[in-house]
Design an enzyme around this catalytic site. Structure first.
Site, PDB file in Angstrom:
ATOM      1  N   HIS A   1       0.817  -1.226   0.000  1.00 23.61           N
ATOM      2  CA  HIS A   1       0.000   0.000   0.000  1.00 23.61           C
ATOM      3  C   HIS A   1       0.851   1.278   0.000  1.00 23.61           C
ATOM      4  O   HIS A   1       0.716   2.098  -0.913  1.00 23.61           O
ATOM      5  CB  HIS A   1      -0.999  -0.040   1.160  1.00 23.61           C
ATOM      6  CG  HIS A   1      -1.646   1.275   1.463  1.00 23.61           C
ATOM      7  ND1 HIS A   1      -2.487   1.913   0.573  1.00 23.61           N
ATOM      8  CD2 HIS A   1      -1.567   2.087   2.551  1.00 23.61           C
ATOM      9  CE1 HIS A   1      -2.898   3.053   1.104  1.00 23.61           C
ATOM     10  NE2 HIS A   1      -2.351   3.180   2.305  1.00 23.61           N
TER      11      HIS A   1
ATOM     12  N   HIS B   1       3.889   6.747   5.315  1.00 27.73           N
ATOM     13  CA  HIS B   1       2.703   7.477   5.766  1.00 27.73           C
ATOM     14  C   HIS B   1       1.847   6.740   6.788  1.00 27.73           C
ATOM     15  O   HIS B   1       1.130   7.368   7.554  1.00 27.73           O
ATOM     16  CB  HIS B   1       1.848   7.939   4.574  1.00 27.73           C
ATOM     17  CG  HIS B   1       0.919   6.895   4.030  1.00 27.73           C
ATOM     18  ND1 HIS B   1       1.256   6.079   2.990  1.00 27.73           N
ATOM     19  CD2 HIS B   1      -0.330   6.538   4.401  1.00 27.73           C
ATOM     20  CE1 HIS B   1       0.244   5.262   2.734  1.00 27.73           C
ATOM     21  NE2 HIS B   1      -0.727   5.506   3.576  1.00 27.73           N
TER      22      HIS B   1
ATOM     23  N   GLU C   1       0.727   5.642  12.458  1.00 33.15           N
ATOM     24  CA  GLU C   1      -0.617   5.164  12.779  1.00 33.15           C
ATOM     25  C   GLU C   1      -0.639   3.666  13.083  1.00 33.15           C
ATOM     26  O   GLU C   1      -1.291   3.229  14.017  1.00 33.15           O
ATOM     27  CB  GLU C   1      -1.568   5.482  11.608  1.00 33.15           C
ATOM     28  CG  GLU C   1      -3.019   5.081  11.828  1.00 33.15           C
ATOM     29  CD  GLU C   1      -3.699   5.874  12.947  1.00 33.15           C
ATOM     30  OE1 GLU C   1      -3.099   6.840  13.441  1.00 33.15           O
ATOM     31  OE2 GLU C   1      -4.814   5.480  13.343  1.00 33.15           O
ATOM     32  N   ASP C   2       0.095   2.884  12.308  1.00 33.62           N
ATOM     33  CA  ASP C   2      -0.084   1.428  12.386  1.00 33.62           C
ATOM     34  C   ASP C   2       1.097   0.650  12.970  1.00 33.62           C
ATOM     35  O   ASP C   2       1.019  -0.566  13.111  1.00 33.62           O
ATOM     36  CB  ASP C   2      -0.371   0.862  10.984  1.00 33.62           C
ATOM     37  CG  ASP C   2      -1.730   1.309  10.473  1.00 33.62           C
ATOM     38  OD1 ASP C   2      -2.571   1.645  11.317  1.00 33.62           O
ATOM     39  OD2 ASP C   2      -1.941   1.334   9.249  1.00 33.62           O
TER      40      ASP C   2
ATOM     41  N   ASP D   1      -3.281   8.411  -0.952  1.00 34.58           N
ATOM     42  CA  ASP D   1      -3.596   7.306  -0.049  1.00 34.58           C
ATOM     43  C   ASP D   1      -5.046   6.872  -0.271  1.00 34.58           C
ATOM     44  O   ASP D   1      -5.349   5.690  -0.434  1.00 34.58           O
ATOM     45  CB  ASP D   1      -3.378   7.801   1.390  1.00 34.58           C
ATOM     46  CG  ASP D   1      -3.826   6.799   2.439  1.00 34.58           C
ATOM     47  OD1 ASP D   1      -3.439   5.623   2.328  1.00 34.58           O
ATOM     48  OD2 ASP D   1      -4.552   7.203   3.380  1.00 34.58           O
TER      49      ASP D   1
ATOM     50  N   ASP E   1     -21.403  16.996 -24.526  1.00 38.10           N
ATOM     51  CA  ASP E   1     -19.961  16.846 -24.360  1.00 38.10           C
ATOM     52  C   ASP E   1     -19.590  15.452 -23.869  1.00 38.10           C
ATOM     53  O   ASP E   1     -18.766  15.290 -22.994  1.00 38.10           O
ATOM     54  CB  ASP E   1     -19.399  17.922 -23.441  1.00 38.10           C
ATOM     55  CG  ASP E   1     -20.226  18.057 -22.167  1.00 38.10           C
ATOM     56  OD1 ASP E   1     -21.161  17.255 -21.967  1.00 38.10           O
ATOM     57  OD2 ASP E   1     -19.926  18.959 -21.379  1.00 38.10           O
TER      58      ASP E   1
HETATM   59 MN    MN Z   1      -2.620   4.544   3.992  1.00 36.98          MN
END
Ligand code: MN
Length: 751
Positions: free
Chosen positions: A60, A84, A88-89, A151, A271
């Site tokens: 990811h 990133h 958090e993880d 993300d 269009d």
């Molecule tokens: Mn992520």
């Protein structure tokens, strides 16, 4: 540290190698060692974590980094994209990342983490707009938003592995928050993909419907796009115009909206097909437009010049709709390469332009400047929400916080729980007894931060706001509501506190309340200067904060100075005229004029003297109904004393003045108010002066002055100056005052 026993070339490393190739292809001088160690660090930290798809988690962040590379963002952004999800993880921290990869990268990762933690539960339009603003305000660096968008894009691309509930939730967020932000930042390409991905989950039937119909109709037009593309290209080549021509079918969501929201059939959409002609410079754009209108029939009213007037998000192009020989309408967009970059990548295009500047270290300040310039260049274009909101968001003077229900409130920067409470409802503010921010009890002064969840604790027995809150709060809304409360709920208290504030302010500038309330005429003049009819109104206004004590006292001093000057001038003129004896009395601001007559017709009849000047003595302050006696003063008219005044006691009169004592009587039927003094002795306690003020107010008695002073022995003296009509009224007042708890003596001065 990376484990050495990793398989020679696992999936993740394989993917990483590809990524590195891309970076080197775009920028041969890139510091890939740093990027590689970021990859190893993330790979190490995510370890055996798996995504819902069953892939290793590291895939990811790698995919997000790939999208960042497509946007050609700078190296810090690529490194941050790889890292990133680490904070958090995994057990990684900001400090560790800062140490290994620099503070910039750590800040980016932390910024993304904050956005990841944001909860979106609300569904109302207004709330959504606030959510978007909060989102942008929370990211202090545009790159944080860009990484978060990438993300989200990758998560949307792999949404099929999530549960139904998660799919709907993420798709809605994407449609309501992420796509509009991409649009606002001018990132069309990303926005389109996000919208189509989200739509497929939000309305799968509608999505397939449009997809199917599109397929049907475009298959009827087989070869239309490539034919038209080369047709245009050839003609422009004949004209000697250097250009690139792209053709495509518009993205599904834009067609879906036209079909469902505007209720059009596919045939009514002009269009469906859009061609792009990209040229070198602006003159060529208009040249191409001429050729296109020459080749095909233009549809009336469909030409738009976004070069002359760019869209609020910076988008520039010429748009026109024409009908080809086959009768199929299509849109042609004409733009320069630079406009094209901006149109596709929006804010991100910035880093593309930057590429040429080798080693130029553009600090975040310069980046800000660029965004600011971008916005300024759009200012003339459209004073529309984009400019306003993005400007506010990026250089924020707002803060966005959540209610416990997930609603977003927008408040001024540094707003406090007080502001928050009043933004919900004045009743919430007025009954507030405490506040929690993110589950923790905080003080009322605590400044709120973007994304905070704020909860107000209220109680029915709350005493209401405190005056200090007006100093603490940041929003006018809260301040006005608090002021309103004081105005309404606490009139008596306002008068008492207002008076105290006013008096102390007067003292501060060398005036006394007595000097102001000395006579009614002067008082009226002074009150007019501050636009009040009544002293109590002035006090009340000061009390609830409608007027500052400083301002009131300042104005009054000005007015008194002015009156004093006038009087001096008049006195001088009279002296010059030669008629002055010094005996004439004027209401005087310059001296303590308590002895000046209140009105020429004073309500007193002096035997043997018609129409003489009368004043009421300060020592005993008589009121109608009191037995009185008069004393002819030297030059100040007749002074009226109560018969029981010590100064009027016949036993104490000087023999040589005996002849100056005259009998006087109250006139009938005057409705004037008479000033008199009363002194209260009481046991000292909190709220005594307030109780006195309230009792007087209940009696509708006009109070000219109230002063309380504590005695060393635990008692207090409250001095009052009142205006009453007569003795009867005064007796009633004295009676009421005697009933106040703690009061043991109420007496008239001089009696
Ligand atoms: Mn992520």
């Amino acid at each position: 540290m990376m484990p050495k026993e990793v398989a020679a070339m696992d999936l993740a490393h394989e993917r990483y190698e590809g990524l590195e190739q891309k970076i080197l292809a775009a920028n041969p001088g890139a510091d890939v060692q740093r990027i590689r160690s970021a990859f190893e660090y993330a790979n190490d930290h995510h370890g055996p974590q798996l995504r819902k798809s069953g892939e290793p988690y590291i895939i990811h962040p790698l995919a997000v980094a790939e999208i960042i590379i497509e946007l050609e963002l700078d190296q810090d952004a690529i490194v941050a994209a790889l890292l990133h999800d680490c904070i958090e993880d995994t057990d990684s921290t900001h400090d560790e990342i800062a140490r290994l990869f620099g503070a910039q990268v750590a800040d980016l990762v932390e910024g993304v983490t904050k956005l990841t933690r944001m909860q979106y539960t609300s569904r109302e339009d207004e709330q959504m707009e606030n959510l978007r603003k909060m989102f942008m305000a929370m990211a202090k660096d545009v790159r944080v938003i860009l990484i978060k968008l990438c993300d989200r894009l990758h998560n949307m691309r792999t949404l099929q592995y999530q549960s139904d509930v998660k799919q709907k939730e993420k798709a809605l967020e994407t449609m309501e928050v992420y796509a509009p932000i991409a649009h606002r930042l001018g990132m069309q390409k990303l926005k389109w993909e996000l919208e189509d991905l989200a739509l497929a989950y939000l309305d799968p039937v509608g999505f397939q419907d449009v997809e199917q119909e599109l397929e049907n109709i475009t298959s009827l037009h087989a070869g239309f796009v490539p034919n038209m593309q080369s047709h245009i290209r050839e003609r422009l080549a004949e004209e000697g115009v250097q250009c690139t021509v792209y053709g495509r079918v518009k993205h599904i969501y834009s067609i879906y909206r036209k079909m469902y929201a505007q209720n059009k059939t596919l045939n009514e959409i002009f269009d469906l097909y859009a061609f792009r002609v990209i040229v070198e410079d602006i003159p060529a754009c208009y040249n191409v437009l001429g050729c296109v209108h020459d080749m095909f029939k233009p549809v009336l009213g469909r030409f738009k010049d976004y070069i002359g007037t760019p869209k609020p998000n910076g988008y520039q192009s010429l748009h026109t709709t024409v009908v080809g020989r086959e009768g199929i309408p299509f849109e042609v967009q004409i733009r320069t390469w630079q406009m094209h970059q901006t149109a596709e990548y929006g804010v991100a295009a910035h880093w593309k332009y930057k590429q040429g500047l080798a080693n130029s270290k553009l600090g975040s300040e310069r980046e800000f400047e660029w965004v600011r310039k971008l916005l300024e260049s759009q200012q003339d274009a459209d004073p529309d929400e984009f400019v306003r909101t993005l400007r506010v968001d990026m250089f924020s003077d707002e803060v966005f916080v959540f209610t416990p229900n997930g609603d977003v409130k927008s408040l001024p920067a540094k707003a406090t729980p007080i502001d928050f409470a009043y933004s919900i409802h004045s009743a919430v503010g007025n009954s507030m007894t405490g506040a929690r921010v993110n589950g923790r009890i905080v003080t009322f002064e605590t400044p709120l931060k973007n994304g905070d969840i704020v909860e107000i604790i209220t109680s029915r027995s709350a005493k209401g706001p405190s005056r200090d809150w007006m100093k603490i709060c940041k929003s006018n809304e809260a301040r006005n509501k608090i002021r309103q409360w004081f105005k309404k709920e606490r009139r008596e208290e306002n008068i008492a506190t207002g008076r105290a504030m006013f008096e102390s302010e007067l003292k501060h500038i060398g005036l006394s309340l007595a000097a102001i309330t000395a006579n009614q005429e002067l008082l009226d003049t002074l009150l007019k200067r501050v636009r009040f009819n009544h002293l109590d109104e002035l006090y009340a206004a000061i009390g609830y904060g409608g007027m500052s004590a400083q301002k009131a006292a300042g104005r009054i001093k000005e007015e008194m100075t002015r009156l004093g000057r006038l009087e001096r001038q008049r006195a001088e003129q009279e002296a010059l005229a030669g008629g002055a004896t010094g005996d004439t009395v004027y209401p005087s601001a310059a001296k303590d004029s308590i002895l000046a007559p209140r009105r020429s017709n004073s309500g007193i009849i002096v035997s043997g003297l018609d129409n003489c000047m009368v004043k009421f003595s300060k020592c005993c302050t008589p009121v109608p109904g009191d037995p009185v006696v008069g004393f002819i003063t030297k030059g100040y008219g007749v002074s009226i004393h109560r018969k029981d005044c010590p100064n009027a006691d016949p036993a104490r009169r000087k023999p040589e003045e005996e002849g100056r004592w005259v009998s006087v009587a109250w006139a009938q039927g005057t409705d004037a108010a008479y000033r008199t003094s009363v002194e209260i002795s009481a046991k000292d306690r909190d709220g005594l002066a307030l109780d006195v003020a309230m009792a007087l107010s209940a009696q509708k008695v006009k109070v000219n002055n109230l002063s309380a002073r504590s005695q060393p022995d635990g008692y207090a003296i409250v001095g009052l100056e009142l205006s009453v009509r007569d003795q009867k009224e005064l007796n009633g007042v004295v009676n009421k005052l005697s009933q106040i708890p703690g009061v043991f003596l109420v007496r008239r001065a001089g009696g």
